[in-house]
Design an enzyme around this catalytic site. Structure first.
Site, mmCIF file in Angstrom:
data_model
loop_
_atom_site.group_PDB
_atom_site.id
_atom_site.type_symbol
_atom_site.label_atom_id
_atom_site.label_comp_id
_atom_site.label_asym_id
_atom_site.label_seq_id
_atom_site.Cartn_x
_atom_site.Cartn_y
_atom_site.Cartn_z
ATOM 1 N N GLU A 53 34.504 52.610 45.004
ATOM 2 C CA GLU A 53 34.876 51.466 44.161
ATOM 3 C C GLU A 53 35.024 51.879 42.700
ATOM 4 O O GLU A 53 35.923 51.419 42.004
ATOM 5 C CB GLU A 53 33.831 50.343 44.269
ATOM 6 N N ASN A 64 43.215 42.087 38.638
ATOM 7 C CA ASN A 64 43.983 41.736 39.839
ATOM 8 C C ASN A 64 45.065 40.734 39.458
ATOM 9 O O ASN A 64 44.761 39.570 39.167
ATOM 10 C CB ASN A 64 43.051 41.121 40.889
ATOM 11 N N ASP A 67 45.502 36.932 41.457
ATOM 12 C CA ASP A 67 44.754 35.714 41.108
ATOM 13 C C ASP A 67 44.216 35.766 39.675
ATOM 14 O O ASP A 67 43.407 34.937 39.288
ATOM 15 C CB ASP A 67 43.630 35.450 42.107
ATOM 16 N N SER A 69 42.087 37.610 38.323
ATOM 17 C CA SER A 69 40.662 37.905 38.221
ATOM 18 C C SER A 69 40.494 39.370 37.836
ATOM 19 O O SER A 69 41.463 40.130 37.797
ATOM 20 C CB SER A 69 39.963 37.626 39.553
ATOM 21 N N ASP A 71 37.723 42.873 38.399
ATOM 22 C CA ASP A 71 36.568 43.460 39.069
ATOM 23 C C ASP A 71 35.776 44.276 38.053
ATOM 24 O O ASP A 71 36.362 45.034 37.268
ATOM 25 C CB ASP A 71 37.010 44.375 40.218
ATOM 26 N N ASN A 78 33.813 40.785 41.550
ATOM 27 C CA ASN A 78 34.987 40.003 41.166
ATOM 28 C C ASN A 78 34.651 38.731 40.377
ATOM 29 O O ASN A 78 33.752 37.973 40.744
ATOM 30 C CB ASN A 78 35.765 39.653 42.441
#
Ligand SMILES: *[C@@H]1O[C@H](CO)[C@@H](O)[C@H](O)[C@H]1NC(C)=O
Length: 148
Positions: A53, A64, A67, A69, A71, A78
């Protein structure tokens, strides 16, 4: 103009550097924070998840577009569901924290939030990198020589 560019590059590298854990240092810290065996999931799974990750780096963020958003941190938690960054549409903040907390060198709060995430029905499958890189794999290499 050139000075501004150089300043920009310096600022950029400062925001992505953060604290990069050494593998065994991370394994021992996760153990101390009670993540080993939590919900029946071994430490090796968490070290593998974090490797893929964030490559063990606390300051990693990824936006992202879908949407809008972001991370955050070693677990890439998120902002749509788990933390508040003040800019994500229809955000929920399930961990009840500011997303910046997830970027700290001290990973206590990040681990606490990861425990909250993994307590949901989908469990560790919430993390795409875990499904792609760790699920059904021999994970012994991730904790080898760490004494955990
Ligand atoms: C996992 O890999 C290690 C060496 O990399 C090996 O010693 C061990 O037997 C393997 N475990 C399984 C279940 O295959």
């Amino acid at each position: 103009m050139k000075a501004l560019l150089i300043l920009g590059l310096l600022l950029l590298s400062a925001t992505v550097r953060g604290k990069k854990f050494e593998r065994c240092e991370l394994a021992r810290t996760l153990k101390r924070l009670g993540l080993g065996g939590f919900k029946g999931i071994s430490l090796a799974n968490w070290v593998c998840l974090i490797k893929w990750e964030s490559n063990y780096n606390t300051r990693v963020t990824n936006y992202n577009r879908g949407d809008r958003s972001t991370d955050y941190g070693i677990f890439q938690i998120n902002s749509r569901y788990w933390c508040d960054d003040g800019k994500t549409p229809r955000a929920v903040n399930g961990c009840g924290i500011s997303c910046n907390v997830l970027l700290q060198d001290d990973i206590t709060q990040a681990v606490k939030c990861a425990k909250r995430v993994v307590s949901d029905p989908q469990g560790i499958k919430a993390w795409v990198a875990w499904r792609n890189r760790c699920q059904n794999k021999n994970l012994s290499q991730y904790v080898r020589g760490c004494g955990v």
